[in-house]
Write an enzyme that holds these catalytic residues in place. Structure first.
Site, PDB file in Angstrom:
ATOM      1  N   SER A 122       7.829  32.258 102.278  1.00 25.33           N
ATOM      2  CA  SER A 122       8.486  32.085 101.211  1.00 25.33           C
ATOM      3  C   SER A 122       7.575  31.001 100.014  1.00 25.33           C
ATOM      4  CB  SER A 122       9.961  31.802 100.994  1.00 25.33           C
ATOM      5  OG  SER A 122      10.587  31.918  99.805  1.00 25.33           O
ATOM      6  N   ASP A 177      13.906  42.646 100.314  1.00 27.24           N
ATOM      7  CA  ASP A 177      14.053  41.267  99.739  1.00 27.24           C
ATOM      8  C   ASP A 177      14.606  41.280  98.268  1.00 27.24           C
ATOM      9  OD1 ASP A 177      13.554  38.514  99.228  1.00 27.24           O
ATOM     10  OD2 ASP A 177      11.727  38.427 100.250  1.00 27.24           O
ATOM     11  N   HIS A 211      15.391  38.549 102.645  1.00 31.93           N
ATOM     12  CA  HIS A 211      14.435  37.483 102.424  1.00 31.93           C
ATOM     13  C   HIS A 211      14.429  36.777 103.954  1.00 31.93           C
ATOM     14  CE1 HIS A 211      11.876  34.933 100.364  1.00 31.93           C
ATOM     15  NE2 HIS A 211      12.611  33.743 100.483  1.00 31.93           N
TER      16      HIS A 211
END
Length: 232
Positions: A122, A177, A211
């Site tokens: 991320s 995600d 995610h």
């Protein structure tokens, strides 16, 4: 291994998973927003190679605009998560310098740059891409999970030293995600192909994954590390 960790602020309290034998390579891995190095040190321990050192630093705690200025571990400020959102250019560049200081420290302590992989998840993956592509050292590769390329409009010019134009990049993304849509990951992969040799960019997506990471992704990371950092 000599060298004073205190001279590199992020190394002083980074989580380091030492090799079980002589360390001839290193993986520096950066966590996502609001996390710490502990979770990724644990994940990487499950796929570790005995001659590789894994370094998982903690981001400093700063107010994050995206989260109503709440103070949390963050590599730089985030204003939004879309390709056209304003970006914290000064913060991104400062964070990249702090990661380059870790790379420099490892090189001084005997691990050649071409035996170092930089990676992250991320926001950490975003920073690993930016840092590696603007680094003066020729690194082994980049692991970019569920992320994007910060200051993407500055590339390919920002990587003009060309040292890492042949760097191998493993980019992985969950297809479900909700935070950083897989479409954004695909756009990033296309952009990366204009910065490095297109054949060196792998973009893998995982159905049903949100995610976060998944076992198949971790196996892909393990294979990537094994291929680029073979035993010597």
């Amino acid at each position: 291994m000599c060298g004073n960790n205190m001279s590199v602020p992020l190394l002083a309290d980074a989580v380091t998973v030492s090799g079980a034998e002589r360390e001839t390579a290193a993986v520096i891995f950066l966590h996502g927003l609001g996390d710490t190095g502990h979770s990724w040190a644990e994940a990487l321990s499950s796929i570790r190679l005995p001659y590789v050192k894994y370094i998982c630093p903690h981001a400093p705690r700063i107010p994050v605009t995206l989260n109503m200025k709440m103070v949390m571990p963050s590599w730089f400020d985030l204003m939004g998560l879309t390709p056209d959102a304003p970006e914290d250019e000064a913060g991104i560049k400062k964070a990249a310098e702090s990661i380059k200081a870790i790379i420099e420290h490892e090189v001084k302590n005997g691990i050649p740059p071409n035996r170092i992989i930089l990676g992250g998840f991320s926001q950490g993956g975003a920073l690993s891409l930016y840092t590696a592509l603007t680094c003066q050292h020729q690194l082994a590769g980049i692991v970019a999970l569920s992320c994007w390329l910060p200051l993407h409009k500055a590339f390919p010019q920002a990587a003009s030293n060309g040292v890492n134009k042949d760097i191998a990049i493993l980019q992985c993304h969950g297809e479900m995600d909700p935070m950083i849509p897989v479409r954004f990951g695909a756009l990033t992969a296309e952009k990366l192909k204009s910065v490095v040799s297109p054949a060196k960019v792998q973009f893998k997506t995982y159905p049903g994954v949100m995610h976060n990471s998944c076992p198949q992704e971790m196996m892909a990371v393990k294979e990537f590390i094994e291929k680029l950092l073979p035993r010597i």
